[in-house]
Design a protein around this motif. Structure first.
Motif: not given
Length: 765
Positions: A51-52, A143, A139, A136, A252
């Motif tokens: 998410d962040s 990830s 992130k 974005e 998630r």
């Protein structure tokens, strides 16, 4: 045209989705903490996109990989020129000039590193900058960055190497993870520790030089050690993870589970498992639900046992024999239909119905017992008799309204055993059912005495979901609030397990409506408790179906349930749904509708048409002057006799009833000079007419006798016994004899000294 073609090609050159690799199924508590995860289908620990990105990690990553990230359009020509020069001078690749955006493109393409591939990455990187924001892109990179072995992404790396969530990482830990994607092999314990330490410390020094951290923070960070071994991911709710993965694989999910409560219940189950395993009972499950929101607050699918004891089987979802836990549903259904009153006496005597002979768990009989006590004591014979009276098919049809998926066969398949565990259901569906019943009372009291049309619905497990109860209506959904309330009041009176017997004498004790169940062969034990706020369900047994001695709902499941209630907040008891009640006069002793002949009392019952019969247990009798004998017009002047109302049970019920009710007074005998026009005062206890009986042999090889027994209103009367018209014996006070009939059909006759005669026919096999 060429320019237009190039622009169009540039626009469509970037795939809509950069990464099509599978991700792990990740479950978080309602607070956002990790409960557990299921590895991705390709065997990689790769969580869904974050998410962040935590601020510490972002600063470390940018200072190490791309300090000008927020200022370039996807590539950095200065860095590229320096890298090319350094690599030409060294004759090999010693420096990279890729930006984080380019590295993200390379991770998504997974191609060999060539100069032509670099050109493609550059083009795609600039295109990506047009599509996504810098945040974005960060992130996505965090990830999907590699962290050694099958660990992919910052989320997993933080858990595996430090046992923390990413935002909990220190500066030293963030720096360690920031340098790892550049050389993932450095993380393996015992290898390359000095190289990894040197890279981390260089980054920390740069952070200090750039005034991102102060000197004290820098010096403290240098003292932190590198990870020496991987940490296991949390496994607080492994069976819930598996259950959710079937419906939301690779997602998630923030669940409704309360992490602290889940932890406490895991500890409770672990403690009780230690005791249960001494009896070779290895499995248990617990489910906790919030009545008002229908949220699942805790989900323990099994005990911390081993693979040989089926620890991976989710016993919350498994269908098992229900035992007695659906008896309250029959009690409620009969109250709701006006066919039962709480204090109404129901027979509890030896019973045979179409060849089926139910028995109470304690193998004893009460003779007659009030309906609410029969439920509180979980007596089997009254439950079977009530089901027969109510109608097996009618009750089976009503069970469909609860959505009990395990009960999916017609009524004839189950027969009357339906009420005693002849059917199967899951802890999930049973807890859902009790929560729906409790919510019916709550909503009736908080609304204008109305019902929600969608009261009976499934629980929710995802935090941001809410329940749609539908529109309000004056029509009940399935059962009315008053019937449910009376059922819970009866369930509240169940005797609690050892150590909780005196709960009602303590102001701090919780009022709980609860019901236990034990299946045939002690294979399953249940305990389900409900308050206005919570439902707690417990199952205990062996997943492979092996029964064990002393495994009962009261001794095995109930102690776990009460321990769970002890860690839940104290709630209020249900408010009485006054608008759904009406007062009625009933017989004080029998609980049936009051007649002139019996003392009466006023009780509150569901406000509906009542089909209960008037009391038939009271007789108006004429007594002689001293009240010792009954008289009638054949032997006395009734104008001089005493008229009294007398509570009289049928002989068989009276035989067992007076054992536990010493105040019960049998009907006075008729004076000898009076004619007797009443029904025979005898009744067979065993056997019942039409029985098929097998006589077995004892250890000496001799055939055991058939013990024949009857009840007489005047035990001191002589009774003469006949087998097929042949006199066998006579008894007085205790009317019981042993017979050895040959195989075949037989008639057993009993004749008392007053001329009363009864008989039964049996078949000996």
């Amino acid at each position: 045209m060429l320019l237009a073609i190039l622009v169009i090609a540039y626009y469509f050159c970037l795939p809509k989705t950069l990464f099509d690799t599978p991700t792990a199924t990740v479950l978080e508590s309602q607070e956002g903490n990790l409960l557990g995860a299921l590895i991705a289908d390709d065997g990689q620990w790769r969580f869904p996109v974050m998410d962040s990105v935590p601020q510490k990690f972002e600063q470390c990553l940018l200072q190490f990989e791309d300090a000008h990230f927020y200022r370039h359009p996807g590539f950095n020509p200065v860095s590229m020129a320096k890298a090319i020069g350094a690599n030409i001078s060294a004759g090999k690749t010693v420096r990279g000039g890729s930006t984080l955006t380019q590295q993200l493109i390379r991770l998504s393409r997974n191609k060999n590193r060539t100069y032509w591939e670099k050109v493609i990455e550059l083009v795609l990187a600039t295109r990506l900058e047009f599509r996504l924001s810098k945040e974005e892109i960060l992130k996505l990179y965090a990830s999907h960055a590699p962290y050694g072995g099958n660990v992919v992404g910052l989320d997993v790396a933080a858990w595996r190497y430090f046992g923390l969530r990413p935002h909990q990482l220190s500066w030293a830990e963030s720096a360690t993870l920031a340098v790892l994607p550049n050389a993932p092999s450095l993380i393996y314990p015992g290898k390359n520790q000095q190289r990894l330490l040197a890279k981390r410390n260089r980054l920390l020094r740069k952070l200090r030089n750039e005034d991102i951290i102060d000197t004290t923070t820098y010096e403290l960070a240098l003292l932190e050690t590198l990870p020496q071994k991987p940490y296991d991911l949390p496994t607080m709710a492994p069976h819930l993870v598996q259950y959710m993965a079937k419906r939301h694989r690779g997602k998630r999910l923030r669940t409704t589970v309360d992490q602290s409560l889940q932890h406490n219940i895991n500890t409770i189950v672990g403690y009780h498992h230690g005791n249960l395993s001494q009896n070779q009972v290895h499995n248990a499950a617990v489910l906790v639900m919030d009545v008002k929101t229908r949220k699942v607050l805790a989900y323990v699918g099994n005990t911390p046992t081993g693979p040989a004891q089926q620890k991976d089987v989710d016993m919350v979802q498994a269908n098992r024999s229900t035992g007695s836990v659906i008896k309250p549903l029959l009690y409620t259904a009969m109250l709701d239909s006006g066919e039962l009153l709480p204090d109404m006496l129901v027979p509890d005597v030896p019973t045979q119905i179409a060849g089926y002979t139910p028995e109470n768990f304690n193998e004893d009989y009460s003779g007659a017992v009030t309906a609410k006590k029969a439920l509180a004591r979980s007596l089997n014979i009254p439950a079977v008799r009530l089901l027969q009276s109510f109608g097996l098919q009618k009750f089976r049809d009503q069970l469909d309204g609860f959505g009990l998926k395990g009960i999916d066969k017609p009524a004839d398949h189950y027969g009357l055993t339906l009420i005693l565990g002849g059917a199967e259901s899951s802890l999930w569906d049973l807890c859902k059912t009790y929560a729906n019943l409790a919510s019916t009372i709550n909503h009736f009291n908080t609304s204008s005495s109305e019902y929600y049309k969608k009261e009976f619905i499934n629980p929710i497990l995802i935090q941001n979901q809410t329940v749609d109860f539908g529109k309000l209506s004056t029509e009940k959904t399935l059962f009315d609030a008053a019937s449910i309330y009376l059922t819970f009041e009866a369930m509240k009176e169940v005797n609690r397990p050892e150590g909780n017997e005196s709960w009602e004498f303590y102001d701090s004790s919780k009022q709980i409506a609860w019901k236990t169940g034990t299946s045939f062969g002690n294979k399953d034990s249940w305990s389900i408790g409900v308050t206005a706020d919570y439902v707690v369900g417990v199952w205990v047994g062996n997943a492979d179906g092996e029964g064990r001695p002393n495994v009962t709902g009261v001794t095995s499941a109930a102690p776990i349930m009460f321990d769970v209630f002890d860690v839940l907040p104290t709630g209020d008891w249900f408010q009485k749904p006054l608008d759904e009640f009406a007062d009625i006069s009933v017989c004080a002793e029998s609980g049936f509708l009051a007649m002139e002949a019996c003392p009466s009392k006023t009780i509150a019952i569901p406000n509906k048409t009542n089909f209960v019969e008037p009391c038939s247990f009271h007789q108006v009798v004429q007594l002689d002057g001293n009240g010792h004998f009954r008289v009638n017009s054949s032997c006395a002047d009734l104008s001089t006799s005493r008229t009294e109302s007398w509570f009289v049970l049928p002989p068989l019920q009276a035989y067992y009833f007076k054992k536990s009710h010493p105040t019960y007074k049998a009907l006075p005998p008729l004076r000898q000079d009076c004619k007797n026009d009443a029904a025979p005062p005898m009744e067979f206890i065993y056997p019942k007419s039409g029985s098929r009986i097998s006589l077995v042999r004892n250890f000496e090889g001799q055939q055991n006798e058939l013990v024949v027994k009857l009840a007489h209103t005047k035990p001191e009367t002589l009774v003469f016994w006949y087998l097929n018209e042949t006199f066998m014996a006579q008894t007085k006070n205790f009317h019981e004899i042993g017979l050895l009939p040959s195989p075949g059909k037989h008639k057993i006759t009993a004749l008392d000294a007053l001329g009363n005669e009864i008989f039964v026919t049996i078949t000996v096999e």
